[in-house]
Design an enzyme around this catalytic site. Structure first.
Site, mmCIF file in Angstrom:
data_model
loop_
_atom_site.group_PDB
_atom_site.id
_atom_site.type_symbol
_atom_site.label_atom_id
_atom_site.label_comp_id
_atom_site.label_asym_id
_atom_site.label_seq_id
_atom_site.Cartn_x
_atom_site.Cartn_y
_atom_site.Cartn_z
ATOM 1 C CE LYS A 1 -47.492 -66.857 76.424
ATOM 2 N NZ LYS A 1 -47.811 -66.954 74.922
ATOM 3 C CE LYS B 1 -40.931 -62.406 78.391
ATOM 4 N NZ LYS B 1 -42.385 -62.428 78.353
HETATM 5 P P1 NAD Z 1 -43.263 -55.701 72.778
HETATM 6 O O1 NAD Z 1 -41.619 -55.275 73.283
HETATM 7 O O2 NAD Z 1 -43.356 -55.389 71.367
HETATM 8 O O3 NAD Z 1 -44.105 -54.432 73.391
HETATM 9 C C1 NAD Z 1 -43.839 -54.018 74.731
HETATM 10 C C2 NAD Z 1 -44.270 -52.626 74.914
HETATM 11 O O4 NAD Z 1 -44.252 -52.190 76.180
HETATM 12 C C3 NAD Z 1 -43.323 -51.587 74.110
HETATM 13 O O5 NAD Z 1 -44.268 -50.713 73.287
HETATM 14 C C4 NAD Z 1 -42.592 -50.931 75.125
HETATM 15 O O6 NAD Z 1 -42.391 -49.736 74.973
HETATM 16 C C5 NAD Z 1 -43.662 -50.938 76.526
HETATM 17 N N1 NAD Z 1 -43.110 -50.660 77.680
HETATM 18 C C6 NAD Z 1 -41.909 -51.248 78.161
HETATM 19 N N2 NAD Z 1 -41.955 -50.844 79.648
HETATM 20 C C7 NAD Z 1 -42.764 -49.964 79.765
HETATM 21 C C8 NAD Z 1 -43.258 -49.304 80.790
HETATM 22 N N3 NAD Z 1 -42.625 -49.406 82.030
HETATM 23 N N4 NAD Z 1 -44.385 -48.595 80.885
HETATM 24 C C9 NAD Z 1 -45.206 -48.544 79.881
HETATM 25 N N5 NAD Z 1 -44.835 -49.119 78.601
HETATM 26 C C10 NAD Z 1 -43.771 -49.810 78.280
HETATM 27 O O7 NAD Z 1 -43.644 -56.860 73.352
HETATM 28 P P2 NAD Z 1 -45.045 -57.772 72.654
HETATM 29 O O8 NAD Z 1 -44.312 -58.587 71.539
HETATM 30 O O9 NAD Z 1 -45.907 -56.830 72.378
HETATM 31 O O10 NAD Z 1 -45.163 -58.726 73.713
HETATM 32 C C11 NAD Z 1 -45.661 -58.259 75.032
HETATM 33 C C12 NAD Z 1 -45.995 -59.255 75.943
HETATM 34 O O11 NAD Z 1 -46.765 -60.497 75.421
HETATM 35 C C13 NAD Z 1 -44.758 -59.914 76.391
HETATM 36 O O12 NAD Z 1 -44.829 -60.565 77.766
HETATM 37 C C14 NAD Z 1 -44.700 -61.323 75.353
HETATM 38 O O13 NAD Z 1 -43.936 -62.336 76.062
HETATM 39 C C15 NAD Z 1 -46.122 -61.696 75.556
HETATM 40 N N6 NAD Z 1 -46.570 -62.214 74.019
HETATM 41 C C16 NAD Z 1 -45.952 -61.988 72.805
HETATM 42 C C17 NAD Z 1 -46.296 -62.348 71.648
HETATM 43 C C18 NAD Z 1 -45.803 -62.201 70.296
HETATM 44 O O14 NAD Z 1 -45.917 -63.007 69.402
HETATM 45 N N7 NAD Z 1 -45.235 -60.910 70.323
HETATM 46 C C19 NAD Z 1 -47.229 -63.465 71.758
HETATM 47 C C20 NAD Z 1 -47.816 -63.848 73.052
HETATM 48 C C21 NAD Z 1 -47.392 -63.144 73.907
#
Ligand code: NAD
Length: 302
Positions: free
Chosen positions: A175, A243
């Site tokens: 990734k 990040k």
């Molecule tokens: P986001 O910030 O929108 O969602 C993360 C969620 O986790 C939030 O709702 C937050 O409230 C929750 N959270 C944080 N700490 C927590 C805890 N201790 N317990 C429970 N819930 C908790 O992020 P995202 O865009 O959904 O991305 C999530 C992961 O996927 C990241 O690692 C990101 O790098 C990866 N990712 C994102 C994308 C994208 O396009 N957004 C694509 C591929 C991978």
């Protein structure tokens, strides 16, 4: 063939997680949903999930727990916290972390969970919110073959290209290589758009032409329109890419692998964040080029 119905504890219902969890419901799985933001839990409960008030409650009675959290510290909190997965594992003894986090941390958690009888699969994704919504994510998994096979029925509810790429941490390594390419590719698109714009070509048309040739890419296809129109709306945030680029460089430093292009594009992402773009989508990297080329005023209002 219909997949066996599983009970999935889903932790982290943000941009990606809420779509992935909703697809698991559509695929017929039972979902126990938890997020630190209660409204995110309510939204999924309205679609048929069982709301959970803690990590332990989400894991209670689950075959698998899936985590989709921002960064390494949040996943560690969910694993090692007082009501975390180490202390309160799911009945099926399998945790699948789909966040993008440090491979080194994954291996540490894998060992600690294994010592307590729980397996951990790292299964980060590519495909963005559109892929999450359409259940067409690319999923790269690291861990034992047994854990991968056990997780497959659930992973198939969220993605289409699902590959076991090696032992614990290997999914995150692949990734991070993906992210390195995405960042540098986006930078190349910014440069082409900046040059094309300065020369007065029609950028919409240029994008379509390029998509038919050897410069075609996912970034140009999916983010190009928003870059051209100046729409900075979040999908994959600048902060999350920073990040990922940090994780790429920590990994590369540990292996003494020079990544000069990654270092350069990281500086531009830092420039974007310093100008208040951290919460915007990755396409806002183009605004760095707006500033460098004196187009910042012209681009305002998009
Ligand atoms: P986001 O910030 O929108 O969602 C993360 C969620 O986790 C939030 O709702 C937050 O409230 C929750 N959270 C944080 N700490 C927590 C805890 N201790 N317990 C429970 N819930 C908790 O992020 P995202 O865009 O959904 O991305 C999530 C992961 O996927 C990241 O690692 C990101 O790098 C990866 N990712 C994102 C994308 C994208 O396009 N957004 C694509 C591929 C991978």
């Amino acid at each position: 063939m219909a997949e066996a119905r599983q009970t999935v504890g889903f932790i982290g219902l943000g941009t990606m997680g809420r779509e992935m969890a909703a697809n698991l419901l559509r695929a017929g799985h039972a979902v126990r949903a938890y997020d630190v933001v209660p409204t995110a839990v309510d939204a999924l409960a309205a679609q048929g999930a069982v709301p959970a008030a803690s990590v332990a409650e989400a894991a209670d009675g689950a075959d698998i727990v899936v985590t989709m959290l921002p960064d390494t510290p949040q996943v560690e909190e969910v694993v090692y916290g007082p009501d975390g997965l180490l202390a309160a594992p799911p009945r099926g003894r399998l945790v699948v972390d789909m966040s993008t986090i440090a491979p080194q941390a994954v291996r540490r958690m894998h060992a600690d969970l294994a010592a307590a009888g729980t397996d951990l699969l790292d299964a980060p994704v590519s495909g963005g919110p559109q892929g999450a919504r359409a259940a067409t994510l690319t999923i790269m998994a690291g861990g034992s073959r047994t854990a991968f096979d056990k997780a497959l029925p659930v992973l198939r509810g969220m993605g289409t290209t699902i590959t076991h790429v090696g032992d614990s941490g290997a999914g995150q390594t692949v990734k991070l290589c993906n992210q390195l390419i995405c960042g540098i590719n986006l930078q190349a698109i910014c440069e082409a758009l900046a040059l094309g714009r300065a020369c007065g070509v029609d950028l919409e048309q240029m994008r379509e032409v390029l998509l038919g040739g050897s410069a075609a890419s996912w970034m140009l296809d999916r983010l190009g329109p928003a870059m051209i129109s100046g729409d900075a709306g979040a999908g994959f945030r600048i902060d999350l890419m920073l990040k990922d680029l940090r994780l790429v460089q920590e990994l590369a430093y540990g292996k003494a692998v020079p990544l000069p292009a990654t270092a350069l594009v990281t500086s531009q992402y830092l420039d974007a964040r310093a100008h208040g773009e951290g919460g915007n989508g990755n396409q806002a990297l183009f605004r760095v080029y707006d500033r460098m080329s004196g187009q910042a005023e012209a681009a305002k209002g998009g």
